[in-house]
Write an enzyme that holds these catalytic residues in place. Structure first.
Site, short mmCIF file in Angstrom:
data_model
loop_
_atom_site.label_atom_id
_atom_site.label_comp_id
_atom_site.label_asym_id
_atom_site.label_seq_id
_atom_site.Cartn_x
_atom_site.Cartn_y
_atom_site.Cartn_z
N TRP A 1 0.98 -1.25 0.02
CA TRP A 1 0.05 0.09 -0.07
C TRP A 1 0.77 1.21 -0.04
O TRP A 1 1.86 1.34 0.74
CB TRP A 1 -0.95 0.05 1.20
CG TRP A 1 -1.65 1.46 1.43
CD1 TRP A 1 -2.79 1.87 0.56
CD2 TRP A 1 -1.24 2.34 2.20
NE1 TRP A 1 -2.97 3.03 0.79
CE2 TRP A 1 -2.03 3.65 1.86
CE3 TRP A 1 -0.25 2.90 3.13
CZ2 TRP A 1 -1.87 4.85 2.53
CZ3 TRP A 1 -0.17 3.87 3.84
CH2 TRP A 1 -1.00 4.97 3.62
N GLU B 1 -3.03 -3.00 -2.29
CA GLU B 1 -4.15 -2.38 -1.92
C GLU B 1 -4.60 -0.81 -2.12
O GLU B 1 -3.63 0.16 -2.27
CB GLU B 1 -3.98 -2.18 -0.20
CG GLU B 1 -5.02 -1.64 0.52
CD GLU B 1 -4.75 -1.56 1.87
OE1 GLU B 1 -3.42 -1.69 2.52
OE2 GLU B 1 -5.62 -1.37 2.82
N LYS C 1 -7.07 2.78 -2.29
CA LYS C 1 -7.40 3.61 -1.26
C LYS C 1 -8.45 4.87 -1.92
O LYS C 1 -7.98 5.07 -3.27
CB LYS C 1 -6.63 4.11 -0.53
CG LYS C 1 -7.16 4.73 0.83
CD LYS C 1 -5.73 5.07 2.03
CE LYS C 1 -6.52 6.02 3.12
NZ LYS C 1 -5.18 5.91 4.02
N ASP D 1 -9.61 -3.16 1.56
CA ASP D 1 -9.82 -2.49 2.87
C ASP D 1 -11.12 -2.31 3.01
O ASP D 1 -11.57 -1.46 2.35
CB ASP D 1 -8.79 -1.53 2.96
CG ASP D 1 -8.67 -1.05 4.51
OD1 ASP D 1 -9.65 -0.78 5.08
OD2 ASP D 1 -7.50 -1.02 5.18
N HIS E 1 -11.69 1.70 3.02
CA HIS E 1 -11.20 2.39 1.88
C HIS E 1 -12.19 2.90 0.49
O HIS E 1 -11.70 3.03 -0.41
CB HIS E 1 -9.99 1.73 1.08
CG HIS E 1 -8.88 1.94 1.86
ND1 HIS E 1 -7.35 1.38 1.65
CD2 HIS E 1 -8.67 2.19 3.37
CE1 HIS E 1 -6.66 1.48 2.73
NE2 HIS E 1 -7.33 2.05 3.64
N HIS F 1 -8.68 -6.45 4.34
CA HIS F 1 -8.38 -5.72 5.41
C HIS F 1 -9.66 -5.27 6.11
O HIS F 1 -10.52 -4.38 5.67
CB HIS F 1 -7.53 -4.50 5.17
CG HIS F 1 -6.10 -4.63 5.06
ND1 HIS F 1 -5.42 -3.67 4.86
CD2 HIS F 1 -5.44 -5.63 5.22
CE1 HIS F 1 -4.07 -4.27 4.97
NE2 HIS F 1 -4.41 -5.48 5.19
N ASP G 1 -11.97 8.96 8.65
CA ASP G 1 -10.95 8.01 9.12
C ASP G 1 -11.32 6.57 8.55
O ASP G 1 -12.69 6.31 8.55
CB ASP G 1 -11.12 7.90 10.56
CG ASP G 1 -9.90 7.15 10.95
OD1 ASP G 1 -8.78 7.04 10.44
OD2 ASP G 1 -10.31 6.12 11.95
N ASP H 1 -9.83 3.66 9.54
CA ASP H 1 -8.98 3.01 10.59
C ASP H 1 -9.52 2.56 12.12
O ASP H 1 -8.91 2.41 12.89
CB ASP H 1 -7.34 3.25 10.69
CG ASP H 1 -7.03 3.18 9.07
OD1 ASP H 1 -6.93 2.04 8.39
OD2 ASP H 1 -6.41 4.18 8.54
N ASP I 1 -7.09 -4.27 9.86
CA ASP I 1 -6.06 -3.12 9.84
C ASP I 1 -7.06 -1.93 10.26
O ASP I 1 -7.64 -1.24 9.73
CB ASP I 1 -6.11 -3.11 8.25
CG ASP I 1 -5.22 -1.58 8.28
OD1 ASP I 1 -4.49 -1.10 9.09
OD2 ASP I 1 -5.04 -1.23 6.97
C1 RNT Z 1 -3.80 2.77 4.96
C2 RNT Z 1 -3.64 1.19 4.51
C3 RNT Z 1 -2.54 0.39 5.00
C4 RNT Z 1 -2.03 0.84 6.44
C5 RNT Z 1 -1.36 -0.34 7.16
C6 RNT Z 1 -0.40 0.20 8.31
O1 RNT Z 1 -4.91 3.25 4.60
O2 RNT Z 1 -5.06 0.67 4.96
O3 RNT Z 1 -3.08 -0.93 4.89
O4 RNT Z 1 -3.30 0.92 7.34
O5 RNT Z 1 -0.51 -0.74 6.29
ZN ZN Z 2 -5.52 -1.36 4.90
#
Ligand code: RNT
Ligand code: ZN
Length: 424
Positions: free
Chosen positions: A190, A231, A233, A264, A267, A291, A299, A301, A331
């Site tokens: 990523w 990955e 985003k 993810d 994302h 993920h 956000d 995460d 993640d």
């Molecule tokens: C970031 C990605 C990635 C990170 C990690 C730390 O938006 O999701 O995967 O969160 O690698």
């Molecule tokens: Zn991720």
């Protein structure tokens, strides 16, 4: 909080639940085993707010941000491993552990493009001893070479080449993990590259990223030791207007190169769920890495929870019986709460989602659908939501030797007092 369950009450409730699920043709004993058997890769970076061991004080040049300052962050490899081991005692089922390049433990300073498997020997020894296989991630952030906001897609060949070497180094390390543990290590790429405001040229950075990835992946490695994933985003902090590695970019890239695609859950657009993407993507890419995180406004995460979103993704994987083509990982990183609790909540919620998904009598739903009885399909779906699921979950915990209910909070409280509080 007082424990409200005992092994006895759990077993009694389970016997009732077993009968209820049996009426739908589901064997709960077998399903518990199957749910425990799905490996979940737990992210090391929740343990220290994605800080790593390079002496950083926060994340820079990366578009991701851990907020909060709950006391007790792990400050080195030994603390991080100890915290993870403790969290493992609260989390049922098969586990893997996912590292980032930031977590190398070299003697002295070694630049990120020159790190080798030997700089992860502490991790490899631990992994073998604990029988916890490792996954890996190159770290394209928190580094002066990432401060421009561009890494592999940078127009500056010096910056780009540095990160290409970094990407190659990470694959070598992941492959060494794979050889050490006897199962492929997932190496997920990523990058944060993107632009805060409207770019005039959206194409050139994507061409550079494609070419850089080609270079990194050109080195042929045994797929018994490494699984390459990429990955995408939607946006990051400071890359609101444009992200080079968008979903379309990586979907196309993974399909063209026949490598796995990482989705993810945080994302995508807030109302967009990845559950619907799985069946489509799997027709064209060899596999997926998921993920699990939780997007909340800006956000991506927050700690994963047992949400409709998570449950829908789990259901989709179970319905398609594609566990062999999907690597399941977490993640998220939240620095505002006890980090061991964050790991525990997120991983238990995901395991819960997997259990629930595997308990679904999918055949009945599909049969109703095929016969055009869509009212029956909907009625069954509604009924399944309120079957005595928690009794099966408690039994899973009991059988796996981890605390049922929220009694694990007591364990975390004790660890906080005796271990975490001493880290100042
Ligand atoms: C970031 C990605 C990635 C990170 C990690 C730390 O938006 O999701 O995967 O969160 O690698
Ligand atoms: Zn991720």
């Amino acid at each position: 909080m007082k424990a409200y369950q005992s092994p006895d009450t759990i077993t009694r409730a389970y016997e009732e639940a077993k009968t209820a699920y049996a009426a739908f043709g589901i064997n709960t004993d077998k399903t518990i085993k199957a749910a425990l058997d799905v490996p979940i890769s737990i992210q090391c970076w929740q343990g220290d707010d994605v800080t790593g061991f390079e002496g950083a004080s926060g994340i820079s040049g990366g578009g991701i941000l851990a907020t909060g300052n709950y006391p007790g962050r792990a400050r080195n490899g030994d603390e991080l491993r100890a915290d993870a081991e403790f969290a493992f005692t609260l989390i049922p089922g098969k586990k893997r552990f996912s590292l980032h390049m930031l977590y190398a433990e070299p003697e002295g300073k070694i630049p990120r493009d020159q790190l080798e498997p030997e700089h992860f020997k502490n991790w490899m020894t631990w992994s073998k001893k604990k029988k916890i296989p490792l996954d890996f991630n190159p770290s394209f952030f928190s580094h002066p070479m990432a401060d421009s906001g561009y890494t592999l897609a940078s127009a500056d060949p010096k910056i780009r080449d540095f990160w290409i070497r970094h990407g190659k180094a990470s694959r070598k390390i992941a492959a060494a993990f794979g050889a050490n543990q006897g199962s492929a290590s997932v190496n997920n790429i990523w990058i944060p590259d993107g632009s805060k405001d409207l770019p005039a040229d959206r194409l050139s950075p994507r061409q550079r990223l494609r070419d850089a990835l080609d270079e990194i992946l050109a080195v042929k490695l045994d797929n018994k030791t490494i699984t390459d994933t990429v990955e995408s985003k939607l946006f990051g902090i400071g890359s609101e207007a444009y992200v080079v590695g968008s979903h379309e970019f990586y979907l196309g890239y993974a399909a063209a190169k026949q490598i796995r695609l990482c989705l993810d859950t945080g994302h995508f657009h807030p109302t967009e769920t990845i559950a619907d993407k799985i069946s489509a993507a799997l027709l064209f890419v060899p596999g997926l890495l998921i993920h699990f995180s939780r997007g909340l406004r800006w956000d991506s995460d927050h700690v994963a929870i047992y949400s409709d979103d998570l449950r829908e993704v789990c259901r989709e994987i179970a319905r398609q019986k594609c566990f062999d083509r999907i690597d399941i990982a977490l993640d998220f990183f939240d620095a505002s709460i006890n980090r061991i609790a964050a790991w525990t909540i997120g991983t238990r919620s995901l395991r819960k989602g997997l259990l629930e998904a595997l308990l679904e009598p999918t055949r009945l739903l599909v049969d109703a659908e095929k016969a055009g009885r869509n009212h029956e399909r909907l009625a069954l779906m509604e009924e399944l939501k309120t079957l005595p699921f928690s009794a099966v979950w408690d039994k899973l915990c009991l059988g796996a030797g981890v605390p049922a209910g929220v009694s694990w909070l007591g364990n975390v409280g004790e660890y906080e007092k005796t271990v975490l509080a001493k880290r100042t």
